[in-house]
Design a protein around this motif. Structure first.
Motif, PDB file in Angstrom:
ATOM      1  N   ILE A 266       0.833  -1.217   0.000  1.00 15.63           N
ATOM      2  CA  ILE A 266       0.000   0.000   0.000  1.00 15.63           C
ATOM      3  C   ILE A 266       0.865   1.262   0.000  1.00 15.63           C
ATOM      4  O   ILE A 266       0.444   2.302  -0.491  1.00 15.63           O
ATOM      5  CB  ILE A 266      -1.055   0.032   1.140  1.00 15.63           C
ATOM      6  N   ALA A 267       2.077   1.153   0.531  1.00 14.78           N
ATOM      7  CA  ALA A 267       2.989   2.308   0.461  1.00 14.78           C
ATOM      8  C   ALA A 267       3.310   2.609  -1.002  1.00 14.78           C
ATOM      9  O   ALA A 267       3.297   3.761  -1.431  1.00 14.78           O
ATOM     10  CB  ALA A 267       4.267   2.028   1.247  1.00 14.78           C
ATOM     11  N   ARG A 268       3.570   1.555  -1.785  1.00 13.49           N
ATOM     12  CA  ARG A 268       3.905   1.737  -3.206  1.00 13.49           C
ATOM     13  C   ARG A 268       2.732   2.299  -3.996  1.00 13.49           C
ATOM     14  O   ARG A 268       2.913   3.107  -4.900  1.00 13.49           O
ATOM     15  CB  ARG A 268       4.335   0.399  -3.822  1.00 13.49           C
ATOM     16  N   SER A 269       1.515   1.878  -3.633  1.00 16.24           N
ATOM     17  CA  SER A 269       0.360   2.307  -4.445  1.00 16.24           C
ATOM     18  C   SER A 269      -0.208   3.647  -3.982  1.00 16.24           C
ATOM     19  O   SER A 269      -1.157   4.157  -4.579  1.00 16.24           O
ATOM     20  CB  SER A 269      -0.734   1.239  -4.399  1.00 16.24           C
ATOM     21  N   GLY A 270       0.351   4.199  -2.903  1.00 16.52           N
ATOM     22  CA  GLY A 270      -0.172   5.486  -2.413  1.00 16.52           C
ATOM     23  C   GLY A 270      -1.549   5.369  -1.791  1.00 16.52           C
ATOM     24  O   GLY A 270      -2.321   6.323  -1.746  1.00 16.52           O
ATOM     25  N   THR A 271      -1.856   4.172  -1.300  1.00 18.18           N
ATOM     26  CA  THR A 271      -3.158   3.916  -0.677  1.00 18.18           C
ATOM     27  C   THR A 271      -3.133   4.392   0.778  1.00 18.18           C
ATOM     28  O   THR A 271      -2.150   4.186   1.485  1.00 18.18           O
ATOM     29  CB  THR A 271      -3.450   2.394  -0.748  1.00 18.18           C
ATOM     30  N   VAL A 272      -4.227   5.023   1.210  1.00 23.38           N
ATOM     31  CA  VAL A 272      -4.319   5.518   2.586  1.00 23.38           C
ATOM     32  C   VAL A 272      -4.744   4.373   3.519  1.00 23.38           C
ATOM     33  O   VAL A 272      -5.588   3.554   3.155  1.00 23.38           O
ATOM     34  CB  VAL A 272      -5.343   6.680   2.678  1.00 23.38           C
ATOM     35  N   ALA A 273      -4.167   4.316   4.709  1.00 23.64           N
ATOM     36  CA  ALA A 273      -4.589   3.364   5.736  1.00 23.64           C
ATOM     37  C   ALA A 273      -5.635   4.036   6.612  1.00 23.64           C
ATOM     38  O   ALA A 273      -5.335   5.032   7.278  1.00 23.64           O
ATOM     39  CB  ALA A 273      -3.390   2.944   6.584  1.00 23.64           C
TER      40      ALA A 273
END
Ligand code: DI6
Ligand code: FE
Length: 397
Positions: A266-273
């Motif tokens: 998710i860090a690579r895809s720019g996804t928010v947690a």
């Protein structure tokens, strides 16, 4: 409108404090913000008496449109029956589905407005609302229409998500494939055509939908040009977040059981947690989300109420900020970022969540000195006033 004598937490890169701030608002937008001494001249100023200004709060994950009550399940769980056991016995989400199907739009709106009002009383100006308690085409569309229409009755912006893959409806109990066919070939296309969903969500969990089933729904969303987000890794680690990252998901939500591989994805895809401490609290979960690893990887952290009748009947975003700090170890600064700048990111909204020129003039004013005061107490609401789209919609200045 020129507001002066403010302490502004702009939320640009942390609190982004301006000690003696002024904010200029024109046409529903912030046109200038900075030290009072440098404010544009020639405008009548409103003295804000040294109050704290933050961006209007954003609750980026809720299920506030639903029928019925699940208070009896709360009692059951306290006698030792688990959430999963209740779901397997036909209660849980299925019981809310029965109640939601039987209610009119007006009834659903009336109960949702009460929940919404509790959030608005704490400075919320944007809310995300999911479907997922209808599961048939007409009830899902009814829920999404009710959600959209709430903004006609209250000063709030509503963002909607279609959560068809939330649970298997009773009429498809023996036919998972059939239900997914319905979602993918009939309901989702109809929802998209009617413009009722800003995103597509799913519940990827042992008691709900598998990674491969969710992938199928996401592929249809992608073909329709609708962004995706996911309830993932809440009770077990299925790898849903990794799959969601492949679709460039806006957010993955819950993620208590997310592993390092998932964090990296998710860090690579720019996804928010999106952290949902209310559900963690009500389910008395033991495993907190991997906050340290998420921070280290630079994943933006958002915080939301998850307001729903089953796992998070939490009607307070301030309480949720406190829970994110006490239960998950977020700093009060991260908790405030989580309901402003990072909540906007989680919804793909670039025009709010920070106080800066060009942003929507959605502003909460608080009778408090420091932004850290917002996550600190429980059950204390220092909200003084709310500006939505440049208009004062609550309190007085
Ligand atoms: N996760 C949640 O937190 C809610 N839905 C989901 O997928 C809970 C829904 C409910 O129990 O009614
Ligand atoms: Fe949820």
């Amino acid at each position: 409108m020129l507001l002066t004598n403010l302490k502004a937490a702009t939320m640009r890169d942390g609190y982004g404090l301006i000690a003696d701030a002024a904010i200029m608002i024109e046409g529903g937008r912030i046109t200038w913000i900075g030290p009072s001494a440098e404010a544009p001249s020639g405008h009548e100023a409103t003295d804000c008496q040294s109050r704290l200004a933050t961006p209007g709060l954003i609750d980026c994950h809720t299920h506030i449109v639903y029928g019925g009550s699940r208070a009896h399940e709360f009692e059951q769980r306290l006698t030792g029956v688990s959430y999963a056991e209740i779901a397997q016995a036909g209660g849980g989400i299925a019981s809310t589905v029965r109640a939601t199907r039987s209610q009119s739009k007006a009834d659903l709106a009336a109960s949702a407005l009460k929940r919404l009002d509790a959030l608005l009383a704490e400075g919320v100006t944007t809310i995300e609302i999911k479907s997922g308690y209808g599961l048939d085409r007409d009830t899902e569309m009814k829920m999404l229409k009710v959600a959209r229409e709430l903004s006609q009755w209250r000063p709030v912006d509503v963002v909607t998500s279609y959560l068809g893959a939330h649970a298997l409806p009773p009429e498809f109990k023996e036919n998972r494939q059939g239900y997914l066919d319905l979602v993918c070939t009939e309901v989702l296309p109809a929802v998209a055509k009617a413009g009722l969903a800003d995103a597509v969500d799913a519940f990827c969990e042992g008691i709900a939908f598998s990674v491969e089933e969710t992938r199928r729904v996401f592929a249809v969303a992608k073909s329709l040009g609708i962004p995706v987000k996911l309830h993932a890794e809440q009770l077990t680690n299925l790898g849903g977040s990794k799959m969601a990252a492949e679709f460039g998901a806006l957010s993955v939500d819950h993620i208590e059981y997310l592993d390092q591989e998932g964090v990296d994805a998710i860090a690579r895809s720019g996804t928010v947690a999106v952290l949902l401490p209310g559900a963690f609290y009500y389910l008395r979960e033991k495993q907190a989300p991997p906050v340290a690893a998420l921070r280290k990887a630079g994943v933006p952290l958002a915080v939301a109420t998850d307001l729903n009748p089953g796992t998070s009947p939490v009607h307070s975003i301030l309480t949720t900020m406190n829970m994110a700090s006490v239960l998950f170890g977020l700093t009060p600064e991260e908790a405030l970022m989580g309901v402003t700048a990072n909540a906007a990111l989680a919804l793909g909204l670039k025009d709010r969540g920070v106080l800066a020129p060009g942003m929507k003039a959605d502003i909460a004013l608080w009778n408090t000195e420091r932004p850290g005061d917002l996550a600190y107490p429980l059950g204390f609401n220092p909200l003084a006033a709310v500006i939505h789209k440049g208009e004062i919609v609550r309190g007085m200045l």
